[in-house]
Design a protein around this motif. Structure first.
Motif, short mmCIF file in Angstrom:
data_model
loop_
_atom_site.label_atom_id
_atom_site.label_comp_id
_atom_site.label_asym_id
_atom_site.label_seq_id
_atom_site.Cartn_x
_atom_site.Cartn_y
_atom_site.Cartn_z
N ALA A 134 0.84 -1.20 0.00
CA ALA A 134 0.00 0.00 0.00
C ALA A 134 0.87 1.25 0.00
O ALA A 134 0.60 2.21 -0.74
CB ALA A 134 -0.94 -0.01 1.20
N ASP A 135 1.95 1.27 0.80
CA ASP A 135 2.84 2.43 0.84
C ASP A 135 3.54 2.65 -0.50
O ASP A 135 3.74 3.78 -0.93
CB ASP A 135 3.88 2.26 1.95
CG ASP A 135 3.28 2.41 3.34
OD1 ASP A 135 2.17 2.96 3.47
OD2 ASP A 135 3.94 1.96 4.30
N GLN A 142 1.06 4.14 -2.88
CA GLN A 142 0.89 5.55 -2.52
C GLN A 142 2.06 6.38 -3.06
O GLN A 142 1.86 7.45 -3.63
CB GLN A 142 0.79 5.70 -1.00
CG GLN A 142 0.31 7.06 -0.53
CD GLN A 142 -1.20 7.23 -0.59
OE1 GLN A 142 -1.96 6.32 -0.31
NE2 GLN A 142 -1.64 8.41 -0.96
N MET A 188 1.70 6.85 -6.76
CA MET A 188 0.70 7.87 -7.06
C MET A 188 1.30 9.27 -6.89
O MET A 188 1.11 10.14 -7.74
CB MET A 188 -0.52 7.71 -6.16
CG MET A 188 -1.58 8.79 -6.37
SD MET A 188 -2.99 8.69 -5.27
CE MET A 188 -2.24 8.74 -3.67
N VAL A 189 2.04 9.48 -5.82
CA VAL A 189 2.65 10.79 -5.57
C VAL A 189 3.63 11.15 -6.69
O VAL A 189 3.66 12.28 -7.17
CB VAL A 189 3.35 10.81 -4.19
CG1 VAL A 189 4.20 12.06 -4.02
CG2 VAL A 189 2.31 10.73 -3.08
N ALA A 242 -2.19 13.47 -5.19
CA ALA A 242 -1.49 12.97 -4.01
C ALA A 242 -2.23 13.20 -2.71
O ALA A 242 -2.16 12.38 -1.80
CB ALA A 242 -0.09 13.59 -3.94
N ASP A 243 -2.97 14.28 -2.62
CA ASP A 243 -3.67 14.55 -1.36
C ASP A 243 -5.14 14.13 -1.40
O ASP A 243 -5.89 14.40 -0.48
CB ASP A 243 -3.57 16.04 -1.00
CG ASP A 243 -4.30 16.94 -1.98
OD1 ASP A 243 -4.61 16.49 -3.10
OD2 ASP A 243 -4.56 18.10 -1.61
N THR A 255 -6.11 7.78 -0.34
CA THR A 255 -5.23 7.04 0.56
C THR A 255 -5.40 5.56 0.27
O THR A 255 -6.52 5.04 0.33
CB THR A 255 -5.58 7.31 2.04
OG1 THR A 255 -5.46 8.71 2.28
CG2 THR A 255 -4.66 6.53 2.97
N ILE A 256 -4.30 4.90 -0.06
CA ILE A 256 -4.34 3.45 -0.26
C ILE A 256 -4.19 2.84 1.13
O ILE A 256 -3.12 2.89 1.73
CB ILE A 256 -3.24 2.96 -1.23
CG1 ILE A 256 -3.49 3.47 -2.67
CG2 ILE A 256 -3.23 1.44 -1.29
CD1 ILE A 256 -3.09 4.83 -2.96
N GLU A 257 -5.29 2.32 1.66
CA GLU A 257 -5.28 1.80 3.03
C GLU A 257 -4.63 0.44 3.12
O GLU A 257 -3.86 0.19 4.05
CB GLU A 257 -6.71 1.76 3.58
CG GLU A 257 -7.31 3.13 3.76
CD GLU A 257 -8.65 3.09 4.48
OE1 GLU A 257 -9.02 2.03 5.03
OE2 GLU A 257 -9.31 4.14 4.48
N VAL A 300 -9.25 1.70 -0.77
CA VAL A 300 -8.79 3.06 -1.01
C VAL A 300 -9.83 4.01 -0.44
O VAL A 300 -11.04 3.78 -0.59
CB VAL A 300 -8.60 3.32 -2.53
CG1 VAL A 300 -8.16 4.75 -2.78
CG2 VAL A 300 -7.62 2.33 -3.12
N PHE A 336 -5.32 1.62 -8.83
CA PHE A 336 -4.31 1.39 -7.80
C PHE A 336 -4.20 -0.10 -7.44
O PHE A 336 -3.12 -0.59 -7.13
CB PHE A 336 -4.61 2.22 -6.55
CG PHE A 336 -4.57 3.70 -6.79
CD1 PHE A 336 -3.64 4.28 -7.65
CD2 PHE A 336 -5.46 4.53 -6.14
CE1 PHE A 336 -3.61 5.65 -7.87
CE2 PHE A 336 -5.44 5.90 -6.34
CZ PHE A 336 -4.51 6.47 -7.21
#
Length: 141
Positions: free
Chosen positions: A8-9, A12, A15-16, A23-24, A27-29, A38, A68
Motif C-alpha cells: 500500500a505504501d 501511494q 501515485m505521488v 497525491a492529497d 489514501t491506499i489503506e 482506497v 491502484f
C-alpha cells in the motif's frame, strides 16, 4: 492467487510520483491478492447543490481505486487506461464521513483487467455505489 507486487505504501508513493495532482486526494489503506481498499476525505469542492457528495467524485474514487489495485498487483504501469466503466449510485453518502472503496479484481490478464468496486461511507455497511471497470494494460516492450 499471487501476492501483490507493491505494498500500500509503495502504491501511494507511485501515485505521488506519477500523479502529484492526486497525491492529497486518495489514501491506499491496504492491498492484498487481487483486492485493495482506497479512501478519500471529501472536501467542499466535492459537494454538489443540495449538500451531497457529487457523483463524479464517487466515480473518480472508484476508478482510481481499481487502477491502484492493478498497480499493486503488477507493478508501476502508468499507462494502463480505463476502457469501460459502469456505475450504479444507490444512496447518498454520509456527510462528514470519508468515502471507502473496496476493490476486487475479477480478471487480471496480460492485456485486460476487470475490477468491481463497492463504495461506502466510513463506518457504514450500506453500499452507496457499485461499479465495474475494465482497464487496458500497455503492451510489454
Amino acid at each position: 492467487m499471487s501476492d501483490p507486487v507493491l505494498s500500500a505504501d509503495e502504491v501511494q508513493a507511485f501515485m505521488v510520483a506519477e500523479f502529484p495532482q492526486m497525491a492529497d486526494q486518495f489514501t491506499i489503506e491496504n492491498v492484498s491478492p487481487m483486492s485493495a481498499r482506497v479512501s478519500m476525505t471529501p472536501k467542499e469542492a466535492h459537494l454538489r447543490p443540495g449538500g451531497t457528495i457529487s457523483g463524479p467524485t464517487i466515480f473518480a474514487l472508484a476508478d482510481c481505486a481499481v487502477y491502484f489495485t492493478i498497480i499493486a498487483m503488477v507493478g508501476p504501469e502508468a499507462l494502463a487506461v480505463t476502457t469501460n466503466a459502469s456505475i450504479d449510485f444507490m444512496r447518498k453518502p454520509q456527510l462528514g464521513a470519508d468515502l471507502v472503496a473496496d476493490v476486487q479484481l475479477l480478471k487480471l490478464g496480460r492485456v485486460l483487467a476487470v475490477g468491481e468496486v463497492r463504495v461506502r461511507s466510513q463506518g457504514r455497511d450500506a453500499v452507496i455505489a457499485r461499479a465495474t471497470f475494465t482497464y487496458s494494460r500497455p503492451p510489454k516492450s
